[in-house]
Scaffold this motif. Structure first.
Motif, PDB file in Angstrom:
ATOM      1  N   LEU A 211      -3.635   1.923  -9.425  1.00  0.00           N
ATOM      2  CA  LEU A 211      -4.605   2.539  -8.645  1.00  0.00           C
ATOM      3  C   LEU A 211      -6.046   1.589  -8.716  1.00  0.00           C
ATOM      4  O   LEU A 211      -6.298   1.316  -9.947  1.00  0.00           O
ATOM      5  CB  LEU A 211      -4.808   3.929  -9.029  1.00  0.00           C
ATOM      6  CG  LEU A 211      -3.981   4.996  -8.737  1.00  0.00           C
ATOM      7  CD1 LEU A 211      -4.403   6.142  -9.784  1.00  0.00           C
ATOM      8  CD2 LEU A 211      -3.660   5.074  -7.418  1.00  0.00           C
TER       9      LEU A 211
ATOM     10  N   GLU B 272      -0.649   8.743  -4.289  1.00  0.00           N
ATOM     11  CA  GLU B 272      -1.569   9.030  -3.272  1.00  0.00           C
ATOM     12  C   GLU B 272      -2.363  10.017  -3.960  1.00  0.00           C
ATOM     13  O   GLU B 272      -3.454  10.488  -3.338  1.00  0.00           O
ATOM     14  CB  GLU B 272      -0.710   9.552  -1.940  1.00  0.00           C
ATOM     15  CG  GLU B 272      -0.333   8.388  -1.132  1.00  0.00           C
ATOM     16  CD  GLU B 272       0.391   8.792   0.086  1.00  0.00           C
ATOM     17  OE1 GLU B 272       0.513   9.797   0.207  1.00  0.00           O
ATOM     18  OE2 GLU B 272       0.506   7.798   0.854  1.00  0.00           O
TER      19      GLU B 272
ATOM     20  N   GLY C  71      -8.449   6.419  -6.220  1.00  0.00           N
ATOM     21  CA  GLY C  71      -8.278   4.951  -6.174  1.00  0.00           C
ATOM     22  C   GLY C  71      -7.255   4.590  -5.059  1.00  0.00           C
ATOM     23  O   GLY C  71      -6.631   5.511  -4.376  1.00  0.00           O
ATOM     24  N   GLU C  72      -7.261   3.338  -4.691  1.00  0.00           N
ATOM     25  CA  GLU C  72      -6.617   2.718  -3.683  1.00  0.00           C
ATOM     26  C   GLU C  72      -5.243   2.206  -4.374  1.00  0.00           C
ATOM     27  O   GLU C  72      -4.849   1.404  -5.155  1.00  0.00           O
ATOM     28  CB  GLU C  72      -7.038   1.590  -3.026  1.00  0.00           C
ATOM     29  CG  GLU C  72      -8.309   1.928  -2.358  1.00  0.00           C
ATOM     30  CD  GLU C  72      -9.167   0.679  -1.599  1.00  0.00           C
ATOM     31  OE1 GLU C  72      -8.219  -0.358  -1.303  1.00  0.00           O
ATOM     32  OE2 GLU C  72     -10.211   0.735  -1.253  1.00  0.00           O
TER      33      GLU C  72
ATOM     34  N   ARG D 175      -9.850   0.977  -8.245  1.00  0.00           N
ATOM     35  CA  ARG D 175     -11.039   1.543  -7.940  1.00  0.00           C
ATOM     36  C   ARG D 175     -12.116   0.918  -7.579  1.00  0.00           C
ATOM     37  O   ARG D 175     -12.695  -0.193  -8.609  1.00  0.00           O
ATOM     38  CB  ARG D 175     -11.295   2.631  -9.294  1.00  0.00           C
ATOM     39  CG  ARG D 175     -10.127   3.462  -9.651  1.00  0.00           C
ATOM     40  CD  ARG D 175     -10.530   3.974 -11.006  1.00  0.00           C
ATOM     41  NE  ARG D 175     -10.659   3.075 -12.209  1.00  0.00           N
ATOM     42  CZ  ARG D 175     -10.832   3.511 -13.571  1.00  0.00           C
ATOM     43  NH1 ARG D 175     -10.863   4.825 -13.834  1.00  0.00           N
ATOM     44  NH2 ARG D 175     -10.781   2.671 -14.494  1.00  0.00           N
TER      45      ARG D 175
ATOM     46  N   ALA E 183       0.777  -1.342   0.023  1.00  0.00           N
ATOM     47  CA  ALA E 183      -0.165  -0.155  -0.213  1.00  0.00           C
ATOM     48  C   ALA E 183       0.944   1.233  -0.008  1.00  0.00           C
ATOM     49  O   ALA E 183       1.887   1.315   0.360  1.00  0.00           O
ATOM     50  CB  ALA E 183      -1.039  -0.155   1.243  1.00  0.00           C
ATOM     51  N   SER E 184       0.307   2.527  -0.326  1.00  0.00           N
ATOM     52  CA  SER E 184       1.136   3.697  -0.732  1.00  0.00           C
ATOM     53  C   SER E 184       1.530   4.027   0.861  1.00  0.00           C
ATOM     54  O   SER E 184       2.563   4.857   0.962  1.00  0.00           O
ATOM     55  CB  SER E 184       0.283   4.762  -1.164  1.00  0.00           C
ATOM     56  OG  SER E 184      -0.817   5.014  -0.456  1.00  0.00           O
TER      57      SER E 184
ATOM     58  N   ARG F  23      -1.590   0.779  -5.131  1.00  0.00           N
ATOM     59  CA  ARG F  23      -0.915  -0.647  -4.792  1.00  0.00           C
ATOM     60  C   ARG F  23       0.276  -0.554  -5.540  1.00  0.00           C
ATOM     61  O   ARG F  23       0.192  -0.408  -6.740  1.00  0.00           O
ATOM     62  CB  ARG F  23      -1.779  -1.942  -4.668  1.00  0.00           C
ATOM     63  CG  ARG F  23      -3.005  -1.747  -3.906  1.00  0.00           C
ATOM     64  CD  ARG F  23      -2.614  -1.984  -2.300  1.00  0.00           C
ATOM     65  NE  ARG F  23      -3.833  -2.083  -1.516  1.00  0.00           N
ATOM     66  CZ  ARG F  23      -4.376  -1.187  -0.663  1.00  0.00           C
ATOM     67  NH1 ARG F  23      -4.028   0.095  -1.160  1.00  0.00           N
ATOM     68  NH2 ARG F  23      -5.564  -1.303   0.039  1.00  0.00           N
TER      69      ARG F  23
END
Length: 360
Positions: free
Chosen positions: A58, A35, A39-40, A60, A8-9, A42
């Motif tokens: 990213l 960041e 989106g999240e 989504r 994770a970022s 990874r």
């Protein structure tokens, strides 16, 4: 033994450790830049023996989308940041066994996560990416980008520049226009104002009107994000950002103030940023291409700085075909006379702006 992980970022140390020593690692690959995306973030990391490959994405989620009920077993889709990303590897020529393991592992991992499709912009200065991704969807050619060889001397770079650019840059410097890097970023707010003035003037699409907070967050990394200013007697006429990677500098965003009218200050800005990149030890200053990959006026402007050209590709991959087809089959068009094919090359097609959806 092969290993893989998703980072994770927020796990900045692990993310940077995975990138360390990989050739071509641009600012676009960093956790700080991811960041800023929607989106999240990874980082997929695959290692086997002495070979390694990383892929930033990213993710989504579909949870708040109107089509979520149509694919109850799917979680979402994946995309890339604004800019040029894709995979990075420890070496250009990866073994066939390594690539086979990477492709199988990534396919299984994304499918297990419930990722329906993946869209990413590939890096024009890392052409090997397409070989690494072979068999995972398609990587169509979109256009051509331009870069400046910043290993050359100032005289050699100037000789490669078109005569019209050279003459106008000289005229600007003779009339008092100068360039500097704003190390303290005290002029960041002025740059944001000028950038937005420029976007209004050229009629840019809404997605190019980045909020002031975007620029503030982007510029937190002062070592790798530099603000260049073109000034005359203290007044800023033009400004732009260069993103600094291990080998490449990326011409990110720039703008000219309304007050300077048609003065070609961007030419002085680009030339000066290339000189800064030379002093910083970078191999290339990547200018990018035209809007949407087209060889338009923006591309022609960039092309007059250098003869170097690079093919720009994107990556489109349907990871879970059944879920993807389910979304396409059940989509409704906003226009009654427009078949789904009007989405053309838009990917994923279920996110095309012309589509509307029936609420559950």
């Amino acid at each position: 033994m092969a290993t893989f992980e998703f980072i994770a970022s927020a796990e900045t140390t692990q993310w940077h450790d995975a990138l360390a020593h990989l050739p071509g690692r641009d600012f676009y690959f960093t956790p700080a830049y991811h960041e800023l995306g929607e989106g999240e973030a990874r980082l997929f990391v695959y290692r086997d023996g002495g070979e390694s490959l990383v892929l930033p994405l990213l993710l989504r989620p579909f949870a708040k989308e109107p089509w979520a009920h149509l694919v109850p077993h799917a979680w979402g889709d994946a995309t890339s940041v604004y800019g040029y990303a894709g995979p990075l590897a420890s070496q250009a020529n990866l073994s066939s066994a390594f690539l086979r393991g990477f492709r199988e592992t990534l396919t299984r991992a994304l499918s297990d996560l419930g990722i329906v499709s993946l869209f990413a912009r590939l890096h024009p200065l890392i052409p090997e990416q397409r070989d690494w991704l072979a068999g995972l969807g398609e990587t169509p050619h979109i256009g051509v980008t331009v870069s400046i060889d910043t290993t050359l001397s100032a005289e050699a770079r100037e000789a490669q520049m078109k005569r019209s650019h050279r003459l106008e840059i000289r005229r600007l410097t003779k009339t008092g226009w100068t360039f500097r890097i704003d190390e303290s970023l005290e002029k960041l707010d002025d740059f944001v104002r000028i950038y937005h003035e420029n976007m209004v003037r050229v009629g840019a699409r809404p997605e190019y009107f980045f909020a002031p907070d975007y620029f503030r967050r982007l510029c937190r990394d002062r070592a790798r994000v530099k603000l260049g200013l073109v000034e005359n007697d203290g007044a800023i006429g033009c400004a732009g950002l260069i993103l600094v990677g291990s080998e490449f500098g990326q011409y990110h965003l720039s703008g000219s103030a309304d007050a300077v009218g048609s003065l070609p200050l961007t030419k002085l800005l680009v030339s000066s940023l290339a000189e800064w990149a030379n002093r910083a030890g970078l191999r290339r200053f990547h200018l990018g291409g035209g809007l949407g990959g087209c060889e338009d006026a923006l591309f022609e402007f960039k092309a007059r700085f250098s003869p170097l050209r690079h093919d720009f590709h994107v990556w489109r991959w349907i990871v879970r075909p059944d879920d993807y087809n389910s979304l396409i089959d059940q989509s409704l068009l906003a226009g009654p006379d427009s078949p789904l094919e009007t989405a053309g090359a838009y990917f994923p097609a279920y996110r095309h702006p012309s589509l509307r959806w029936e609420e559950p």
